[in-house]
Scaffold this motif. Structure first.
Motif, PDB file in Angstrom:
ATOM      1  N   ALA A  79      72.406 -35.354 -48.606  1.00 46.04           N
ATOM      2  CA  ALA A  79      72.632 -34.246 -47.675  1.00 46.04           C
ATOM      3  C   ALA A  79      73.021 -32.976 -48.424  1.00 46.04           C
ATOM      4  CB  ALA A  79      73.723 -34.625 -46.675  1.00 46.04           C
ATOM      5  N   THR A  80      73.892 -33.119 -49.408  1.00 45.89           N
ATOM      6  CA  THR A  80      74.327 -31.956 -50.185  1.00 45.89           C
ATOM      7  C   THR A  80      73.165 -31.347 -50.954  1.00 45.89           C
ATOM      8  OG1 THR A  80      76.529 -32.922 -50.426  1.00 45.89           O
ATOM      9  CG2 THR A  80      75.941 -31.150 -51.946  1.00 45.89           C
ATOM     10  N   GLY A 200      71.853 -38.828 -42.743  1.00 51.12           N
ATOM     11  CA  GLY A 200      72.026 -38.774 -41.306  1.00 51.12           C
ATOM     12  C   GLY A 200      72.755 -37.512 -40.898  1.00 51.12           C
ATOM     13  N   TRP A 201      72.792 -37.269 -39.595  1.00 48.98           N
ATOM     14  CA  TRP A 201      73.435 -36.067 -39.092  1.00 48.98           C
ATOM     15  C   TRP A 201      74.908 -35.971 -39.482  1.00 48.98           C
ATOM     16  CZ3 TRP A 201      73.163 -31.340 -37.901  1.00 48.98           C
ATOM     17  CH2 TRP A 201      74.147 -30.721 -37.137  1.00 48.98           C
ATOM     18  N   PRO A 202      75.692 -37.051 -39.408  1.00 47.56           N
ATOM     19  CA  PRO A 202      77.106 -36.933 -39.798  1.00 47.56           C
ATOM     20  C   PRO A 202      77.282 -36.463 -41.243  1.00 47.56           C
ATOM     21  CG  PRO A 202      76.749 -38.968 -38.588  1.00 47.56           C
ATOM     22  CD  PRO A 202      75.398 -38.396 -38.878  1.00 47.56           C
ATOM     23  N   HIS A 203      76.406 -36.929 -42.127  1.00 50.05           N
ATOM     24  CA  HIS A 203      76.505 -36.520 -43.537  1.00 50.05           C
ATOM     25  C   HIS A 203      76.135 -35.040 -43.696  1.00 50.05           C
ATOM     26  CE1 HIS A 203      76.870 -40.796 -44.460  1.00 50.05           C
ATOM     27  NE2 HIS A 203      75.820 -40.996 -43.690  1.00 50.05           N
ATOM     28  N   LEU A 204      75.082 -34.616 -42.996  1.00 45.47           N
ATOM     29  CA  LEU A 204      74.706 -33.207 -43.040  1.00 45.47           C
ATOM     30  C   LEU A 204      75.803 -32.324 -42.450  1.00 45.47           C
ATOM     31  CD1 LEU A 204      70.970 -33.464 -41.918  1.00 45.47           C
ATOM     32  CD2 LEU A 204      71.767 -32.635 -44.139  1.00 45.47           C
ATOM     33  N   ARG A 205      76.419 -32.815 -41.365  1.00 48.03           N
ATOM     34  CA  ARG A 205      77.452 -32.028 -40.711  1.00 48.03           C
ATOM     35  C   ARG A 205      78.671 -31.855 -41.616  1.00 48.03           C
ATOM     36  NH1 ARG A 205      81.721 -33.654 -38.146  1.00 48.03           N
ATOM     37  NH2 ARG A 205      80.958 -35.800 -37.999  1.00 48.03           N
ATOM     38  N   ARG A 206      79.106 -32.944 -42.246  1.00 41.48           N
ATOM     39  CA  ARG A 206      80.291 -32.857 -43.114  1.00 41.48           C
ATOM     40  C   ARG A 206      80.028 -31.955 -44.323  1.00 41.48           C
ATOM     41  NH1 ARG A 206      80.847 -38.482 -41.905  1.00 41.48           N
ATOM     42  NH2 ARG A 206      79.765 -39.005 -43.852  1.00 41.48           N
ATOM     43  N   ALA A 207      78.919 -32.183 -44.990  1.00 45.58           N
ATOM     44  CA  ALA A 207      78.607 -31.367 -46.164  1.00 45.58           C
ATOM     45  C   ALA A 207      78.362 -29.913 -45.769  1.00 45.58           C
ATOM     46  CB  ALA A 207      77.381 -31.932 -46.883  1.00 45.58           C
ATOM     47  N   GLY A 208      77.685 -29.710 -44.644  1.00 51.26           N
ATOM     48  CA  GLY A 208      77.391 -28.353 -44.202  1.00 51.26           C
ATOM     49  C   GLY A 208      78.637 -27.592 -43.788  1.00 51.26           C
ATOM     50  N   ALA A 209      79.552 -28.275 -43.075  1.00 57.12           N
ATOM     51  CA  ALA A 209      80.778 -27.606 -42.636  1.00 57.12           C
ATOM     52  C   ALA A 209      81.632 -27.192 -43.830  1.00 57.12           C
ATOM     53  CB  ALA A 209      81.565 -28.531 -41.710  1.00 57.12           C
TER      54      ALA A 209
END
Length: 484
Positions: A79-80, A200-209
């Motif tokens: 994700a990162t 997955g979306w949770p990984h994208l969300r955490r890294a993105g936030a």
């Protein structure tokens, strides 16, 4: 190997690499400047300001999440990587689209080609951000240092060869791309990880936030750096801008040599201590105690010898920059300590708090500098530095709250180095005045030597505990013993 020992080794590698890199860069810069002349270098500078800004936004933003994360999964790395690649692509395309209008604004069409040619480096840095974060997380600063040195060697050789072959301003582009390409190759060959599509979306969300917060921090840092130049140029004109720019360039370079090793290594060190169940605040206090012994004499000494140093190396026409350099030296002192505190906040996953405080610095600095403009260049510079010091107590409170500790020890550990530095500064001034009739080079050398001797003696007399602390980190932990 203990975290403390890995920290000291990492700082040593980064310091050695940084000083070597800057020395090679200086030789390459002087050689290419002589071959190509100031006009072509000026054209590159017109394009480079936008490239440097974009590179800074992708180099250490989203990828900082991997250093702060306690136990990142493969999906977090993926994700990162893809978020950083997307950011790099957007910035590269934006540079490509804006190249024409920027060149028209400058009145030099070739600037558009330079921006478009160099925009590829933004994407290259984005693709290598995750491997660099992995190397930092694993304390593999030996590779990072060798990577930086190899980059400037390969880039410098490419640029000089192109200049000799008659490529003109494109020699700078070749140098830049060759340097970044070398960095990319060495980073990827040093790590086993390769990007995948499993995320997955949770990984994208955490890294993105987390990345969005750090991206805001980097933008604030860039605003802080660029704001004085813009305000001085708008209110005082080109001469004052030139005097300020030279002074800032000197302080920025010296700050890079002192602060960057501490900042780059301390962040993964704080995160590693937290992962191992220790108290990162205790490591922060140790680093603060050691940093003061280096930063105070280095930057206060620069403030004291600014005038003879400028006279010797730049000539009398640059003496107007001496008081500016003396004031900015205290900003270097601030950065040496505050950037480690910032790394502590990032390692703890508190990027948002430090980002808001940095933007507050931008706002306060703008207000103070506009108010001081009527009193001239030195007043504006002093207002810029004062904005950082006025908000520093809030940074101390934030760091102490994150670390679950009292802020007083973090502040008080600077008292003895500050007093010793004041005595050192007095000795340097006395020697400089006594040697007023001596050749300038001899005067400066003996003044600096006197400062070194005085501060070293005071360190042995008043700060033996800090020397013992440094030795405790340098010595590897005994088998079966406790880690430093």
């Amino acid at each position: 190997m203990s975290v403390g020992h890995r920290f000291i080794r990492g700082v040593a590698w980064m310091a050695a690499g940084g000083w070597t890199e800057q020395a090679i860069n200086f030789v390459v810069f002087v050689t290419m400047a002589k071959l190509l002349g100031p006009e072509l270098y000026g054209l590159l500078s017109m394009a480079a300001v936008f490239i440097v800004l974009a590179e800074a936004l992708v180099r250490e933003s989203v990828s900082e999440y991997l250093i702060a994360a306690r136990d990142p999964q493969p999906e977090d790395y993926n994700a990162t990587f893809w978020l950083t690649a997307a950011l790099g692509l957007v910035l590269a395309l934006l540079l490509w689209a804006l190249a024409g209008p920027i060149a028209a604004l400058y009145g030099h069409p070739i600037v558009a080609g330079l921006i478009r040619g160099l925009s590829v480096t933004v994407l290259m840095i984005a693709f290598t951000a995750v491997p660099v974060a992995i190397l930092r997380r694993e304390f593999n600063f030996r590779v990072l240092s060798l990577r930086a040195i190899a980059g400037v060697v390969v880039g410098g050789a490419t640029g000089i060869a192109m200049a000799l072959a008659g490529w003109g301003v494109w020699s700078f582009v070749g140098q830049w791309i060759a340097m970044i390409a070398t960095n990319v190759v060495m980073a990827w060959t040093a790590v086993e990880w390769r990007p995948g599509l499993r995320l997955g979306w949770p990984h994208l969300r955490r890294a993105g936030a987390f990345g969005a917060q750090v991206l805001g921090l980097r933008m604030a840092e860039l605003a802080v750096v660029q704001m004085p130049t813009l305000l001085i140029g708008a209110t005082l004109g080109p001469l004052a801008t030139g005097l300020y720019s030279v002074s800032w360039r000197l302080v920025e370079t010296l700050t890079f040599l002192i602060s960057t090793p501490l900042r780059m290594v301390s962040q993964p060190a704080f995160a590693a201590v937290a992962r191992e169940g220790g108290r990162a605040g205790e490591l922060l206090l140790d680093i603060a105690r050691l940093t003061g012994v280096v930063a105070f004499p280095f930057f206060v000494g620069l403030a004291v010898v600014a005038e003879p140093a400028l006279r010797l190396f730049f000539g009398t026409e640059w003496l107007g920059a001496a008081p500016v350099l003396s004031v900015l030296a205290f900003l270097g002192l601030y950065f040496a300590i505050a950037l480690v505190q910032q790394s502590f906040c990032l390692a703890a996953g508190r990027a948002g708090a430090i980002t808001l405080l940095t933007w507050a610095n931008v706002a306060l600095g703008a207000v103070l500098m506009l108010g001081a403009a009527r009193w001239g260049l030195v007043a504006i510079t002093a207002a810029f530095v004062a904005a950082h010091y006025l908000l520093w107590p809030l940074r101390y409170r934030l760091v102490a709250r994150i670390g679950g500790m009292d802020a007083a020890p973090l502040v008080n550990c600077n008292i003895v180095p500050a007093l010793a530095t004041a005595v050192m500064a007095g000795a340097v001034i006395l020697v400089h005045r006594a040697l007023a009739a001596a050749p300038l080079g001899l005067d400066l050398a003996l003044s600096i030597l006197a400062g070194i001797v005085v501060f070293a003696a005071l360190t042995l007399l008043l700060m033996r505990d800090r020397l013992s602390l440094a030795l405790s980190y340098i010595r590897p932990a005994a088998p079966g013993g406790e880690a430093a």
